[in-house]
Every structure is written in C-alpha cells, then in structure tokens.
Write a protein that holds these residues in place. Structure first.
Motif, PDB file in Angstrom:
ATOM      1  N   MET A  23       0.852  -1.174   0.000  1.00 32.97           N
ATOM      2  CA  MET A  23       0.000   0.000   0.000  1.00 32.97           C
ATOM      3  C   MET A  23       0.896   1.234   0.000  1.00 32.97           C
ATOM      4  O   MET A  23       1.937   1.257   0.673  1.00 32.97           O
ATOM      5  N   ALA A  24       0.486   2.234  -0.769  1.00 34.50           N
ATOM      6  CA  ALA A  24       1.198   3.509  -0.784  1.00 34.50           C
ATOM      7  C   ALA A  24       0.174   4.624  -0.882  1.00 34.50           C
ATOM      8  O   ALA A  24      -0.828   4.495  -1.587  1.00 34.50           O
ATOM      9  N   SER A  25       0.427   5.718  -0.163  1.00 36.75           N
ATOM     10  CA  SER A  25      -0.466   6.872  -0.166  1.00 36.75           C
ATOM     11  C   SER A  25       0.326   8.129  -0.500  1.00 36.75           C
ATOM     12  O   SER A  25       1.484   8.271  -0.103  1.00 36.75           O
ATOM     13  N   THR A  26      -0.335   9.042  -1.217  1.00 32.12           N
ATOM     14  CA  THR A  26       0.306  10.295  -1.575  1.00 32.12           C
ATOM     15  C   THR A  26      -0.739  11.364  -1.864  1.00 32.12           C
ATOM     16  O   THR A  26      -1.895  11.047  -2.148  1.00 32.12           O
ATOM     17  N   ARG A  27      -0.309  12.606  -1.793  1.00 40.41           N
ATOM     18  CA  ARG A  27      -1.141  13.732  -2.219  1.00 40.41           C
ATOM     19  C   ARG A  27      -0.571  14.355  -3.486  1.00 40.41           C
ATOM     20  O   ARG A  27      -1.144  15.294  -4.013  1.00 40.41           O
ATOM     21  N   ASP A  28       0.543  13.845  -3.965  1.00 42.34           N
ATOM     22  CA  ASP A  28       1.250  14.401  -5.107  1.00 42.34           C
ATOM     23  C   ASP A  28       0.926  13.613  -6.380  1.00 42.34           C
ATOM     24  O   ASP A  28       1.102  12.396  -6.415  1.00 42.34           O
ATOM     25  N   ALA A  29       0.476  14.297  -7.423  1.00 46.70           N
ATOM     26  CA  ALA A  29       0.081  13.634  -8.665  1.00 46.70           C
ATOM     27  C   ALA A  29       1.239  12.899  -9.331  1.00 46.70           C
ATOM     28  O   ALA A  29       1.060  11.798  -9.864  1.00 46.70           O
ATOM     29  N   LEU A  30       2.433  13.483  -9.311  1.00 48.36           N
ATOM     30  CA  LEU A  30       3.583  12.819  -9.927  1.00 48.36           C
ATOM     31  C   LEU A  30       3.978  11.565  -9.155  1.00 48.36           C
ATOM     32  O   LEU A  30       4.332  10.541  -9.747  1.00 48.36           O
ATOM     33  N   HIS A  31       3.911  11.645  -7.850  1.00 45.77           N
ATOM     34  CA  HIS A  31       4.223  10.479  -7.029  1.00 45.77           C
ATOM     35  C   HIS A  31       3.178   9.379  -7.260  1.00 45.77           C
ATOM     36  O   HIS A  31       3.528   8.194  -7.356  1.00 45.77           O
ATOM     37  N   LEU A  32       1.916   9.767  -7.373  1.00 48.23           N
ATOM     38  CA  LEU A  32       0.861   8.791  -7.641  1.00 48.23           C
ATOM     39  C   LEU A  32       1.101   8.096  -8.980  1.00 48.23           C
ATOM     40  O   LEU A  32       0.947   6.882  -9.091  1.00 48.23           O
ATOM     41  N   ALA A  33       1.514   8.863  -9.982  1.00 45.55           N
ATOM     42  CA  ALA A  33       1.815   8.265 -11.286  1.00 45.55           C
ATOM     43  C   ALA A  33       2.958   7.260 -11.168  1.00 45.55           C
ATOM     44  O   ALA A  33       2.915   6.184 -11.777  1.00 45.55           O
ATOM     45  N   ALA A  34       3.959   7.576 -10.364  1.00 41.35           N
ATOM     46  CA  ALA A  34       5.088   6.655 -10.170  1.00 41.35           C
ATOM     47  C   ALA A  34       4.644   5.390  -9.441  1.00 41.35           C
ATOM     48  O   ALA A  34       5.097   4.281  -9.772  1.00 41.35           O
ATOM     49  N   ILE A  35       3.767   5.537  -8.460  1.00 39.48           N
ATOM     50  CA  ILE A  35       3.243   4.377  -7.734  1.00 39.48           C
ATOM     51  C   ILE A  35       2.449   3.487  -8.683  1.00 39.48           C
ATOM     52  O   ILE A  35       2.604   2.263  -8.694  1.00 39.48           O
ATOM     53  N   ARG A  36       1.588   4.109  -9.494  1.00 36.65           N
ATOM     54  CA  ARG A  36       0.806   3.339 -10.471  1.00 36.65           C
ATOM     55  C   ARG A  36       1.719   2.579 -11.430  1.00 36.65           C
ATOM     56  O   ARG A  36       1.474   1.407 -11.736  1.00 36.65           O
ATOM     57  N   THR A  37       2.744   3.256 -11.910  1.00 38.20           N
ATOM     58  CA  THR A  37       3.683   2.628 -12.840  1.00 38.20           C
ATOM     59  C   THR A  37       4.373   1.430 -12.193  1.00 38.20           C
ATOM     60  O   THR A  37       4.495   0.366 -12.815  1.00 38.20           O
ATOM     61  N   GLU A  38       4.801   1.593 -10.962  1.00 38.34           N
ATOM     62  CA  GLU A  38       5.472   0.493 -10.268  1.00 38.34           C
ATOM     63  C   GLU A  38       4.527  -0.698 -10.087  1.00 38.34           C
ATOM     64  O   GLU A  38       4.923  -1.850 -10.311  1.00 38.34           O
TER      65      GLU A  38
END
Length: 105
Positions: A23-38
């Motif tokens: 599980m990973a949580s973020t408020r940053d759109a770029l970080h969310l994109a990186a999480i999705r990619t991973e």
C-alpha cells in the motif's frame, strides 16, 4: 528490480495460499503516477513469468491480483496491490523484487 514505492508484506495461510500486500499513499500527482507505474510493472512481470496462470489460487491458479485506488480525505490517494499466490510464485517474486528499505535506502 528495486521497488521504490511499494513495500510488500507476506502472509501465508494454512491453505497454502500466500498473500503479498502493498500500500502507498500520496497527495502528489507525480508520485501517484510513479506508484501506479510500479504496480503495473509488478503485474506485467507476473504475467510474463507465469503466463496463462492468473486466477484464484484455490481454483488452480498460480497467482491473482487486486489493485485498488481510493481517494482519501485531505487530498490523499491510496493505492493497494494484493497478490494471492502459490509458494513458487512467492519464491520467484522474492528473487525478482526488493524494496528500497531492503536495499538500505
């Protein structure tokens, strides 16, 4: 492969089915994109390494997945990836992936 955003925890059931949860949580759109990619990279690896074997382990599959993305209060988004798998899948997963925490970073 070094996982930068997802850290998986393993639990093993008495029925021979293992579960890998991250599980990973973020408020940053770029970080969310990186999480999705991973998460997608992990799923693509599973499909390549264990082709035509995705499905409920209890019904003869080698691995199955659940990927959820949930908006939270305060602008947070939480992504959860759960893999249900056989011991052979878990062994291959452990050989392929390690987290940044495991690598000392």
């Amino acid at each position: 492969m070094l996982l930068q955003h997802l850290q998986f925890e393993l639990s093993e059931g008495d029925d021979g089915v293992a579960t890998l949860d991250a599980m990973a949580s973020t408020r940053d759109a770029l970080h969310l994109a990186a999480i999705r990619t991973e998460a997608q990279e992990v799923l693509a690896w599973a499909a390549r390494q264990f082709p035509h074997s995705q499905g409920p382990v209890e019904e003869g599959g080698v691995w199955d997945r659940e990927l959820l993305e949930q908006p939270e209060a305060g602008g947070w988004t939480t992504l959860t990836l759960t893999l249900s798998a056989t011991a052979a899948f878990v062994d291959a997963f452990r050989a392929e992936f390690r987290s940044a925490e495991d690598a000392g970073g």
